[in-house]
Scaffold this motif. Structure first.
Motif, mmCIF file in Angstrom:
data_model
loop_
_atom_site.group_PDB
_atom_site.id
_atom_site.type_symbol
_atom_site.label_atom_id
_atom_site.label_comp_id
_atom_site.label_asym_id
_atom_site.label_seq_id
_atom_site.Cartn_x
_atom_site.Cartn_y
_atom_site.Cartn_z
ATOM 1 N N PRO A 1 0.839 -1.202 0.000
ATOM 2 C CA PRO A 1 0.000 0.000 0.000
ATOM 3 C C PRO A 1 0.876 1.256 0.000
ATOM 4 C CG PRO A 1 -0.636 -1.497 1.784
ATOM 5 C CD PRO A 1 0.613 -2.050 1.176
ATOM 6 N N PRO A 2 0.459 2.292 -0.718
ATOM 7 C CA PRO A 2 1.277 3.507 -0.792
ATOM 8 C C PRO A 2 1.412 4.197 0.563
ATOM 9 C CG PRO A 2 -0.868 3.850 -1.821
ATOM 10 C CD PRO A 2 -0.786 2.402 -1.479
ATOM 11 N N VAL A 3 2.473 4.998 0.692
ATOM 12 C CA VAL A 3 2.629 5.841 1.878
ATOM 13 C C VAL A 3 1.816 7.104 1.608
ATOM 14 C CG1 VAL A 3 4.276 6.896 3.460
ATOM 15 C CG2 VAL A 3 4.994 4.993 2.020
ATOM 16 N N HIS A 4 0.891 7.401 2.474
ATOM 17 C CA HIS A 4 -0.017 8.531 2.230
ATOM 18 C C HIS A 4 0.541 9.818 2.820
ATOM 19 C CE1 HIS A 4 -3.408 6.288 0.462
ATOM 20 N NE2 HIS A 4 -2.936 5.293 1.190
ATOM 21 N N GLY B 1 -13.106 8.397 3.266
ATOM 22 C CA GLY B 1 -12.670 7.173 3.940
ATOM 23 C C GLY B 1 -12.638 7.352 5.449
ATOM 24 N N GLY B 2 -13.327 8.358 5.960
ATOM 25 C CA GLY B 2 -13.289 8.625 7.387
ATOM 26 C C GLY B 2 -12.121 9.521 7.776
ATOM 27 N N ARG C 1 -3.501 14.805 11.676
ATOM 28 C CA ARG C 1 -3.312 14.521 13.101
ATOM 29 C C ARG C 1 -4.370 13.541 13.604
ATOM 30 N NH1 ARG C 1 -5.415 17.843 16.422
ATOM 31 N NH2 ARG C 1 -4.839 19.725 15.268
ATOM 32 N N SER C 2 -5.597 13.652 13.059
ATOM 33 C CA SER C 2 -6.660 12.748 13.531
ATOM 34 C C SER C 2 -6.571 11.372 12.869
ATOM 35 C CB SER C 2 -8.036 13.371 13.330
ATOM 36 O OG SER C 2 -8.226 13.775 11.994
ATOM 37 N N GLY C 3 -6.001 11.301 11.672
ATOM 38 C CA GLY C 3 -5.884 9.983 11.058
ATOM 39 C C GLY C 3 -5.142 10.028 9.744
ATOM 40 N N ASN C 4 -4.502 8.904 9.413
ATOM 41 C CA ASN C 4 -3.760 8.776 8.157
ATOM 42 C C ASN C 4 -3.776 7.287 7.811
ATOM 43 O OD1 ASN C 4 -1.038 7.830 6.975
ATOM 44 N ND2 ASN C 4 -1.069 9.993 6.455
ATOM 45 N N PRO C 5 -4.059 6.925 6.560
ATOM 46 C CA PRO C 5 -4.200 5.504 6.219
ATOM 47 C C PRO C 5 -2.936 4.681 6.485
ATOM 48 C CG PRO C 5 -5.024 6.901 4.433
ATOM 49 C CD PRO C 5 -4.364 7.813 5.417
#
Ligand code: PLP
Length: 380
Positions: free
Chosen positions: A24-27, A42-43, A48-52
């Motif tokens: 999977p790619p680095v986002h 995707g939510g 800071r709150s989220g990263n895949p």
């Protein structure tokens, strides 16, 4: 149930649906497009709150420790800080093992202390001593590190979990030294696992990170809130490097344990060595417990020389073992705790004897490691 090594390779690592990329790619994105206000795809909303990429690491960590929730941080101490602040209020007390990582002691004593958190230190490898300490005054947290740093003391996680539960204390295990490949504290009854992923999980001395793994939904929500609201998150590249390291954790820990055992046996038989601390030696007081509780004895070996001067000379004389702080990477490191990793606990009840040197035994060819230690001891 899926095997550990299969989980390590596959958990959180579905191939990319748009390109088929197996990895999977680095986002690298700090923010996410919204389809109308609040219309998240995707939510994900903000980095800071989220990263895949971070989610993938958290999924992998939770799966490996057999926990419901994995939460990753910028460092092991950031993870500890979030947990402590999620759980403790002024007046609460932490009961801490007497041989824990110096930075853990420093965080509680010097940062949380002035906010009213109390700290007591106990011999965590002695269940009767812990029971007596809990009876004396209640603790909110029982902070366990096993094997401990740097004296490799072994504490009975299942026994401590029973005592903690009976006393209403949260049982936290710092599983950095063993890693989930060798020891799974949640399955033994602990409430929270703490990691410095900087060490064996990352495994290549190229990234600093930390994590919490736990089952309790309410506590996980509090910890996630601190991760978001205080913000000590792992960046995407850090998360990705850690995930890549974790895929080989199982085979690395096997080799670390084999090399650790061989180094410990070599040192134990050497005339210039006063004492070896390694749970894989049958002379170690925690050997039987470690054999039951762990799937291998790991790669950290501490050694006492005759005195501080000999210890310093030994630590400065190795060639394959690099003199450096930290541990758990593929390369062997040597550390003089009293002045390096544990300088912050000098003069406290956690002080490390000045004749002790800690080795992080890497995955190099064992003959080279033993030859290097032999030449360094020969020079004393
Ligand atoms: C290194 C270490 C920590 C602290 O982790 P950082 O990633 O350096 O913040 C905590 N516990 C143990 C046992 C460690 O070895």
């Amino acid at each position: 149930m899926t095997g550990f090594d299969t989980t390590a390779v596959h958990a959180g690592q579905e191939f990319d649906p748009t390109t088929g990329a197996v990895i999977p790619p680095v986002h690298f994105s700090s923010t996410y497009a919204q389809d109308g206000i609040g219309g998240l795809r995707g939510g994900y909303e903000y980095g800071r709150s989220g990263n895949p990429t971070r989610t993938a690491l958290e999924t992998q960590l939770a799966a490996l420790e057999g926990g419901a929730h994995g939460v990753s941080f910028a460092s092991g101490l950031a993870a500890e800080d979030a947990l402590l602040r999620a759980v403790l209020k002024p007046g609460d007390e932490v009961l801490l093992g007497n041989d824990v990582y110096g930075g853990t002691y420093r965080l509680i004593a010097r940062i949380l202390g002035p906010w009213g958190v109390k700290l007591r230190v106990v011999e965590m490898s002695d269940l009767a001593a812990v029971e007596a300490a809990l009876a004396e005054s209640p603790a909110k947290i029982l902070w366990v590190e096993t094997p401990s740093n740097p004296l490799l003391k072994i504490s009975d996680i299942a026994g401590l979990a029973r005592l903690g539960r009976a006393a209403g204390a949260l049982v936290v295990v710092d599983n950095t030294f063993a890693s989930p490949a060798l020891q799974q504290p949640l399955a033994l009854g602990a409430d929270v696992v703490v990691h410095s992923t900087t060490k064996y999980l990352g495994g290549h001395s190229d990234v600093v990170g930390g994590a919490l793994v736990l089952n309790d939904d309410a506590l996980a929500e509090q910890v996630r809130f601190l991760q978001f609201a205080a913000g000590a998150v792992s960046g995407p590249m850090d998360a990705w490097l850690t995930t890549r390291g974790i895929k080989t954790l199982g085979i690395r820990m096997q080799r670390h344990s084999e090399n650790g055992q061989a180094v410990a046996e070599f040192l134990a038989a050497h005339p210039k060595v006063a004492r070896v601390y390694y749970p894989g030696l049958s002379s170690h007081p925690g050997h039987d417990l470690a054999a039951r509780q762990m799937a291998g004895f790991g790669g950290i070996v501490s050694v006492a020389l005759t005195d501080a001067a000999a210890a310093r000379r030994f630590a400065e004389s190795t060639r394959v073992f690099t003199l450096a702080e930290s541990l758990g990477g593929v390369e062997s490191l040597v550390n003089y705790p009293d002045e390096m990793t544990h300088a912050s606990v000098r003069g406290t009840e956690l002080a490390v004897p000045p004749e002790v040197v800690r080795l992080s035994v890497g995955i190099e060819s064992i003959d080279d490691l033993i030859a290097d230690l032999g030449q360094a001891l020969g020079a004393l």
